[in-house]
Design a protein around this motif. Structure first.
Motif, PDB file in Angstrom:
ATOM      1  N   HIS A  77      49.332  35.131  30.722  1.00 17.90           N
ATOM      2  CA  HIS A  77      47.946  35.439  31.102  1.00 17.90           C
ATOM      3  C   HIS A  77      47.163  36.013  29.923  1.00 17.90           C
ATOM      4  N   MET A  78      47.772  36.942  29.195  1.00 13.89           N
ATOM      5  CA  MET A  78      47.065  37.588  28.090  1.00 13.89           C
ATOM      6  C   MET A  78      46.755  36.591  26.974  1.00 13.89           C
ATOM      7  N   ALA A  79      47.674  35.664  26.743  1.00 12.94           N
ATOM      8  CA  ALA A  79      47.421  34.638  25.733  1.00 12.94           C
ATOM      9  C   ALA A  79      46.337  33.672  26.198  1.00 12.94           C
ATOM     10  N   TRP A  80      46.385  33.271  27.480  1.00 19.49           N
ATOM     11  CA  TRP A  80      45.385  32.343  28.029  1.00 19.49           C
ATOM     12  C   TRP A  80      44.002  32.987  28.052  1.00 19.49           C
ATOM     13  N   LYS A  81      43.962  34.283  28.302  1.00 22.35           N
ATOM     14  CA  LYS A  81      42.688  35.001  28.389  1.00 22.35           C
ATOM     15  C   LYS A  81      41.862  34.816  27.116  1.00 22.35           C
ATOM     16  N   LYS A  82      42.514  34.715  25.954  1.00 18.29           N
ATOM     17  CA  LYS A  82      41.786  34.502  24.702  1.00 18.29           C
ATOM     18  C   LYS A  82      41.044  33.169  24.729  1.00 18.29           C
ATOM     19  N   ASP A  83      41.682  32.134  25.268  1.00 20.88           N
ATOM     20  CA  ASP A  83      41.014  30.830  25.390  1.00 20.88           C
ATOM     21  C   ASP A  83      39.842  30.912  26.363  1.00 20.88           C
ATOM     22  N   ILE A  84      40.062  31.609  27.490  1.00 18.66           N
ATOM     23  CA  ILE A  84      39.009  31.736  28.508  1.00 18.66           C
ATOM     24  C   ILE A  84      37.773  32.402  27.910  1.00 18.66           C
ATOM     25  N   GLU A  85      37.984  33.491  27.178  1.00 16.52           N
ATOM     26  CA  GLU A  85      36.856  34.225  26.608  1.00 16.52           C
ATOM     27  C   GLU A  85      36.175  33.427  25.505  1.00 16.52           C
ATOM     28  N   SER A  86      36.948  32.684  24.732  1.00 10.06           N
ATOM     29  CA  SER A  86      36.367  31.824  23.699  1.00 10.06           C
ATOM     30  C   SER A  86      35.503  30.737  24.331  1.00 10.06           C
ATOM     31  N   PHE A  87      36.008  30.134  25.399  1.00 12.30           N
ATOM     32  CA  PHE A  87      35.254  29.075  26.079  1.00 12.30           C
ATOM     33  C   PHE A  87      33.992  29.618  26.729  1.00 12.30           C
ATOM     34  N   ALA A  88      34.095  30.781  27.386  1.00  9.73           N
ATOM     35  CA  ALA A  88      32.989  31.324  28.176  1.00  9.73           C
ATOM     36  C   ALA A  88      31.959  32.048  27.324  1.00  9.73           C
ATOM     37  N   GLY A  89      32.377  32.558  26.179  1.00  8.89           N
ATOM     38  CA  GLY A  89      31.486  33.407  25.411  1.00  8.89           C
ATOM     39  C   GLY A  89      31.206  34.712  26.124  1.00  8.89           C
ATOM     40  N   ALA A  90      32.163  35.153  26.933  1.00  6.85           N
ATOM     41  CA  ALA A  90      32.014  36.386  27.714  1.00  6.85           C
ATOM     42  C   ALA A  90      33.388  36.986  27.932  1.00  6.85           C
ATOM     43  N   PRO A  91      33.474  38.312  28.050  1.00  2.00           N
ATOM     44  CA  PRO A  91      34.783  38.938  28.285  1.00  2.00           C
ATOM     45  C   PRO A  91      35.285  38.680  29.694  1.00  2.00           C
ATOM     46  N   ALA A  92      36.551  38.379  29.817  1.00  2.00           N
ATOM     47  CA  ALA A  92      37.191  38.201  31.133  1.00  2.00           C
ATOM     48  C   ALA A  92      37.831  39.533  31.514  1.00  2.00           C
ATOM     49  N   THR A  93      37.051  40.401  32.137  1.00  6.66           N
ATOM     50  CA  THR A  93      37.508  41.760  32.425  1.00  6.66           C
ATOM     51  C   THR A  93      38.234  41.869  33.756  1.00  6.66           C
ATOM     52  N   PHE A  94      38.187  40.843  34.581  1.00 11.04           N
ATOM     53  CA  PHE A  94      38.836  40.886  35.891  1.00 11.04           C
ATOM     54  C   PHE A  94      40.348  40.708  35.742  1.00 11.04           C
ATOM     55  N   PRO A  95      41.125  41.269  36.667  1.00  8.34           N
ATOM     56  CA  PRO A  95      42.583  41.128  36.574  1.00  8.34           C
ATOM     57  C   PRO A  95      43.042  39.703  36.894  1.00  8.34           C
ATOM     58  N   ILE A  96      44.176  39.335  36.330  1.00 12.95           N
ATOM     59  CA  ILE A  96      44.855  38.082  36.675  1.00 12.95           C
ATOM     60  C   ILE A  96      46.257  38.455  37.146  1.00 12.95           C
ATOM     61  N   ILE A  97      46.557  38.142  38.395  1.00 15.87           N
ATOM     62  CA  ILE A  97      47.855  38.483  38.979  1.00 15.87           C
ATOM     63  C   ILE A  97      48.942  37.579  38.409  1.00 15.87           C
ATOM     64  N   ALA A  98      50.068  38.181  38.069  1.00 18.50           N
ATOM     65  CA  ALA A  98      51.240  37.420  37.634  1.00 18.50           C
ATOM     66  C   ALA A  98      52.071  37.090  38.867  1.00 18.50           C
ATOM     67  N   ASP A  99      52.082  35.825  39.256  1.00 20.08           N
ATOM     68  CA  ASP A  99      52.801  35.422  40.476  1.00 20.08           C
ATOM     69  C   ASP A  99      53.883  34.412  40.144  1.00 20.08           C
ATOM     70  N   ASP A 100      54.621  34.676  39.053  1.00 27.53           N
ATOM     71  CA  ASP A 100      55.655  33.727  38.653  1.00 27.53           C
ATOM     72  C   ASP A 100      56.779  33.620  39.666  1.00 27.53           C
ATOM     73  N   GLY A 101      56.934  34.633  40.534  1.00 33.32           N
ATOM     74  CA  GLY A 101      57.921  34.554  41.604  1.00 33.32           C
ATOM     75  C   GLY A 101      57.389  33.956  42.893  1.00 33.32           C
ATOM     76  N   LEU A 102      56.120  33.562  42.908  1.00 26.93           N
ATOM     77  CA  LEU A 102      55.457  32.890  44.045  1.00 26.93           C
ATOM     78  C   LEU A 102      55.279  33.791  45.274  1.00 26.93           C
ATOM     79  N   LYS A 103      55.461  35.099  45.105  1.00 31.32           N
ATOM     80  CA  LYS A 103      55.374  35.997  46.260  1.00 31.32           C
ATOM     81  C   LYS A 103      53.993  35.921  46.922  1.00 31.32           C
TER      82      LYS A 103
END
Length: 217
Positions: A77-103
């Motif tokens: 998520h933290m690595a992807w967030k850099k791409d998101i912010e670069s694409f958007a031209g805005a900070p992605a300050t909202f949380p991204i849940i890690a659901d790798d266990g599919l819970k």
């Protein structure tokens, strides 16, 4: 059992890109939008996360918190967030849940309860995890939208639906097709025309069951 409108949104604890959260505590007295994704570093999802980043001010004006979820871990998520912010031209300050266990995906019925995703899974393995939920401060599900892999979400529509939900929470009204904030609204059938006139003033009675008024302030 599948989630339905007005069900209590299931509570959970999870790691996120901003640290651990307890979902109901995180919502607090706000509205919340939970929008899910099948995998990090995917093209449509990158544009969607970018759109949410750009709309941060609009959500804040509506007392609404936004949280994303993807079936990868915090490191991804933290690595992807850099791409998101670069694409958007805005900070992605909202949380991204890690659901790798599919819970959370299973808890919210985005995947069958017995689903198992293989190592090296692709977005196709988790494509049903593309759902949007609007949740009210009383923790009830107010809206659910499910999109296919190839269709990017329209966040203008999600904002419009949020406005309609919030308007209906304040007054006994509903919104017609294609309604936008400021348009006339519909008096709920549980309210008589006489009572509507007392509460709202002028009522336009199209049919006995379809009555419109100017949108309450």
């Amino acid at each position: 059992m599948a989630l339905r409108i007005n069900d209590i949104a299931p509570d959970f604890t999870a790691d996120t890109s901003v640290g651990p959260i307890s979902f109901h505590d995180w919502i607090g007295d706000s509205y919340a939008i939970l929008f899910s994704h099948p995998k990090d570093f995917t093209p449509v999802c990158t544009t969607e996360f970018g759109a949410v980043a750009q709309l941060a001010g609009e959500f804040a004006k509506r007392n609404t918190k936004v949280i994303g979820i993807s079936v990868d871990g915090v490191t991804e998520h933290m690595a992807w967030k850099k791409d998101i912010e670069s694409f958007a031209g805005a900070p992605a300050t909202f949380p991204i849940i890690a659901d790798d266990g599919l819970k959370v995906a299973k808890l919210y019925d985005m995947l069958p309860a017995d689903a198992y995703l293989p190592d090296g899974r692709t977005p196709a393995d988790s494509q049903t995890v593309r759902t949007t939920f609007i949740i009210s401060p009383d923790k009830k599900v107010q809206l659910m939208l499910i999109y296919p892999m190839t269709v990017g979400r329209n966040f203008d529509e999600i904002l419009r639906a949020l406005d309609a939900i919030q308007a209906g929470a304040k007054n006994p009204i509903a919104t017609p097709a294609n309604w936008k904030p400021g348009d006339d609204v519909i008096v709920k059938t549980s309210v008589s025309t006489a009572d509507a006139r007392v509460k709202f003033g002028e009522v336009n009675e199209i049919f006995p069951y379809l009555r419109t008024i100017k949108a309450p302030k």
